[in-house]
Design a protein around this motif. Structure first.
Motif, PDB file in Angstrom:
ATOM      1  N   ALA A   1       0.819  -1.216   0.000  1.00 40.49           N
ATOM      2  CA  ALA A   1       0.000   0.000   0.000  1.00 40.49           C
ATOM      3  C   ALA A   1       0.850   1.263   0.000  1.00 40.49           C
ATOM      4  CB  ALA A   1      -0.944  -0.003   1.200  1.00 40.49           C
ATOM      5  N   LYS A   2       1.955   1.253   0.709  1.00 42.21           N
ATOM      6  CA  LYS A   2       2.803   2.450   0.775  1.00 42.21           C
ATOM      7  C   LYS A   2       3.437   2.776  -0.577  1.00 42.21           C
ATOM      8  CE  LYS A   2       2.009   3.633   4.964  1.00 42.21           C
ATOM      9  NZ  LYS A   2       1.323   4.883   5.293  1.00 42.21           N
ATOM     10  N   CYS A   3       3.540   1.789  -1.471  1.00 42.13           N
ATOM     11  CA  CYS A   3       4.057   2.040  -2.820  1.00 42.13           C
ATOM     12  C   CYS A   3       3.102   2.917  -3.620  1.00 42.13           C
ATOM     13  CB  CYS A   3       4.286   0.721  -3.566  1.00 42.13           C
ATOM     14  SG  CYS A   3       5.656  -0.257  -2.902  1.00 42.13           S
ATOM     15  N   PHE A   4       1.843   2.977  -3.209  1.00 43.94           N
ATOM     16  CA  PHE A   4       0.863   3.796  -3.912  1.00 43.94           C
ATOM     17  C   PHE A   4       0.970   5.272  -3.535  1.00 43.94           C
ATOM     18  CE2 PHE A   4      -0.814  -0.188  -5.151  1.00 43.94           C
ATOM     19  CZ  PHE A   4      -1.556   0.051  -6.287  1.00 43.94           C
ATOM     20  N   GLU A   5       1.659   5.582  -2.442  1.00 41.89           N
ATOM     21  CA  GLU A   5       1.830   6.989  -2.082  1.00 41.89           C
ATOM     22  C   GLU A   5       2.666   7.679  -3.154  1.00 41.89           C
ATOM     23  OE1 GLU A   5       3.326   6.987   1.948  1.00 41.89           O
ATOM     24  OE2 GLU A   5       1.300   6.626   2.736  1.00 41.89           O
ATOM     25  N   GLY A   6       2.153   8.780  -3.659  1.00 44.11           N
ATOM     26  CA  GLY A   6       2.794   9.504  -4.751  1.00 44.11           C
ATOM     27  C   GLY A   6       2.312   9.056  -6.126  1.00 44.11           C
TER      28      GLY A   6
ATOM     29  N   LEU B   1       2.119   4.094 -10.792  1.00 47.05           N
ATOM     30  CA  LEU B   1       2.944   4.066  -9.582  1.00 47.05           C
ATOM     31  C   LEU B   1       4.333   4.541  -9.960  1.00 47.05           C
ATOM     32  CD1 LEU B   1       0.679   2.200  -8.513  1.00 47.05           C
ATOM     33  CD2 LEU B   1       2.453   0.908  -7.372  1.00 47.05           C
ATOM     34  N   ASN B   2       4.832   5.478  -9.195  1.00 48.34           N
ATOM     35  CA  ASN B   2       6.153   6.025  -9.487  1.00 48.34           C
ATOM     36  C   ASN B   2       6.969   6.214  -8.220  1.00 48.34           C
ATOM     37  OD1 ASN B   2       4.534   8.039  -8.547  1.00 48.34           O
ATOM     38  ND2 ASN B   2       4.823   9.433 -10.256  1.00 48.34           N
ATOM     39  N   ASN B   3       6.703   5.407  -7.214  1.00 46.24           N
ATOM     40  CA  ASN B   3       7.452   5.448  -5.968  1.00 46.24           C
ATOM     41  C   ASN B   3       8.810   4.795  -6.240  1.00 46.24           C
ATOM     42  OD1 ASN B   3       8.504   4.835  -3.373  1.00 46.24           O
ATOM     43  ND2 ASN B   3       6.438   4.929  -2.509  1.00 46.24           N
ATOM     44  N   ASN B   4       9.881   5.513  -5.982  1.00 41.24           N
ATOM     45  CA  ASN B   4      11.217   5.025  -6.322  1.00 41.24           C
ATOM     46  C   ASN B   4      11.842   4.143  -5.255  1.00 41.24           C
ATOM     47  OD1 ASN B   4      11.296   6.222  -8.863  1.00 41.24           O
ATOM     48  ND2 ASN B   4      11.920   8.187  -7.991  1.00 41.24           N
ATOM     49  N   SER B   5      11.061   3.696  -4.289  1.00 43.85           N
ATOM     50  CA  SER B   5      11.576   2.811  -3.253  1.00 43.85           C
ATOM     51  C   SER B   5      12.027   1.496  -3.881  1.00 43.85           C
ATOM     52  CB  SER B   5      10.486   2.555  -2.209  1.00 43.85           C
ATOM     53  OG  SER B   5      10.907   1.557  -1.313  1.00 43.85           O
ATOM     54  N   ASP B   6      13.027   0.881  -3.272  1.00 39.64           N
ATOM     55  CA  ASP B   6      13.556  -0.389  -3.789  1.00 39.64           C
ATOM     56  C   ASP B   6      12.505  -1.490  -3.836  1.00 39.64           C
ATOM     57  OD1 ASP B   6      16.074   0.679  -4.154  1.00 39.64           O
ATOM     58  OD2 ASP B   6      16.805   0.022  -2.191  1.00 39.64           O
ATOM     59  N   ASN B   7      11.549  -1.447  -2.938  1.00 38.13           N
ATOM     60  CA  ASN B   7      10.553  -2.514  -2.851  1.00 38.13           C
ATOM     61  C   ASN B   7       9.299  -2.238  -3.665  1.00 38.13           C
ATOM     62  OD1 ASN B   7      12.225  -3.874  -1.025  1.00 38.13           O
ATOM     63  ND2 ASN B   7      11.375  -2.739   0.691  1.00 38.13           N
ATOM     64  N   CYS B   8       9.263  -1.147  -4.404  1.00 44.82           N
ATOM     65  CA  CYS B   8       8.061  -0.763  -5.141  1.00 44.82           C
ATOM     66  C   CYS B   8       8.259  -0.944  -6.649  1.00 44.82           C
ATOM     67  CB  CYS B   8       7.701   0.694  -4.853  1.00 44.82           C
ATOM     68  SG  CYS B   8       7.258   0.978  -3.129  1.00 44.82           S
ATOM     69  N   PRO B   9       7.310  -1.626  -7.284  1.00 48.83           N
ATOM     70  CA  PRO B   9       7.423  -1.814  -8.733  1.00 48.83           C
ATOM     71  C   PRO B   9       6.980  -0.568  -9.490  1.00 48.83           C
ATOM     72  CG  PRO B   9       5.373  -2.768  -7.972  1.00 48.83           C
ATOM     73  CD  PRO B   9       6.115  -2.277  -6.745  1.00 48.83           C
ATOM     74  N   GLN B  10       7.450  -0.446 -10.692  1.00 49.05           N
ATOM     75  CA  GLN B  10       6.885   0.551 -11.603  1.00 49.05           C
ATOM     76  C   GLN B  10       5.629  -0.092 -12.160  1.00 49.05           C
ATOM     77  OE1 GLN B  10       8.274   3.762 -12.168  1.00 49.05           O
ATOM     78  NE2 GLN B  10       9.372   3.066 -10.352  1.00 49.05           N
ATOM     79  N   TYR B  11       4.550   0.652 -12.201  1.00 45.97           N
ATOM     80  CA  TYR B  11       3.273   0.062 -12.609  1.00 45.97           C
ATOM     81  C   TYR B  11       2.435   1.118 -13.295  1.00 45.97           C
ATOM     82  CZ  TYR B  11      -1.297  -2.211 -12.240  1.00 45.97           C
ATOM     83  OH  TYR B  11      -2.519  -2.757 -12.515  1.00 45.97           O
ATOM     84  N   ASN B  12       1.775   0.719 -14.365  1.00 47.25           N
ATOM     85  CA  ASN B  12       0.867   1.609 -15.078  1.00 47.25           C
ATOM     86  C   ASN B  12      -0.297   0.764 -15.576  1.00 47.25           C
ATOM     87  OD1 ASN B  12       0.055   4.098 -16.251  1.00 47.25           O
ATOM     88  ND2 ASN B  12       0.776   3.377 -18.233  1.00 47.25           N
ATOM     89  N   SER B  13      -1.512   1.260 -15.389  1.00 48.95           N
ATOM     90  CA  SER B  13      -2.673   0.509 -15.840  1.00 48.95           C
ATOM     91  C   SER B  13      -3.803   1.450 -16.235  1.00 48.95           C
ATOM     92  CB  SER B  13      -3.186  -0.419 -14.736  1.00 48.95           C
ATOM     93  OG  SER B  13      -4.321  -1.145 -15.179  1.00 48.95           O
TER      94      SER B  13
END
Length: 152
Positions: free
Chosen positions: A58-63, A79-91
């Protein structure tokens, strides 16, 4: 006569058991969401691990950036959170708000909406011209997604 009475009783029973549902879209609320928004905060009780929309923590969705097109109830999530644990995602998405506040969301990616049979039921709340929230009560922990409108 018995057939008429039986049909009458059956009809009364069917109509009395019918649940009242509000299936009309809340067009004014949908128009308020038109445009580009940033999801600025995701809140849920501590101690829970939340994966939002079967995509990422859920925190990857912030921003993340959300675009809502109200005239055809489409849009996008990025999704554009640059954290190591967050994927790049577009839908691509399909969405709507019902008059009872129900917010329905389908992540369709590159598929056609009619081929995507699953989605998410949330509640749209506190909708203003500048902010709104989506509330997920589908799990034992309530998750609140807070958005702010982007200005160019």
């Amino acid at each position: 006569m018995k057939k008429v009475l039986a049909i009458g009783i059956l009809s009364v029973a069917m109509f009395s058991c019918k649940t009242a549902t509000n299936t009309k879209n809340d067009v004014p609320a949908q128009i308020k969401l038109k445009g580009e928004w940033t999801l600025i905060d995701v809140k849920y009780p501590s101690g829970y691990k939340v994966t939002s929309f079967h995509v990422a923590d859920a925190k990857c969705f912030e921003g993340s950036q959300w675009k809502f097109v109200s005239n055809n109830n489409s849009g996008t999530i990025t999704l554009n959170n640059n954290s190591d644990n967050c994927p790049q995602y577009n839908s691509k998405i399909i969405w709507n708000i019902k008059q009872d506040g129900a917010f329905n969301l389908k992540l369709i990616g590159d598929d056609k909406a009619k081929h995507v049979t699953t989605g998410y039921n949330l509640t749209a709340a506190n909708i203003t011209d500048e902010t709104f929230e989506l509330i997920d009560n589908s799990t034992e922990a309530t998750i609140v997604y807070s958005f702010v409108k982007n200005h160019k």
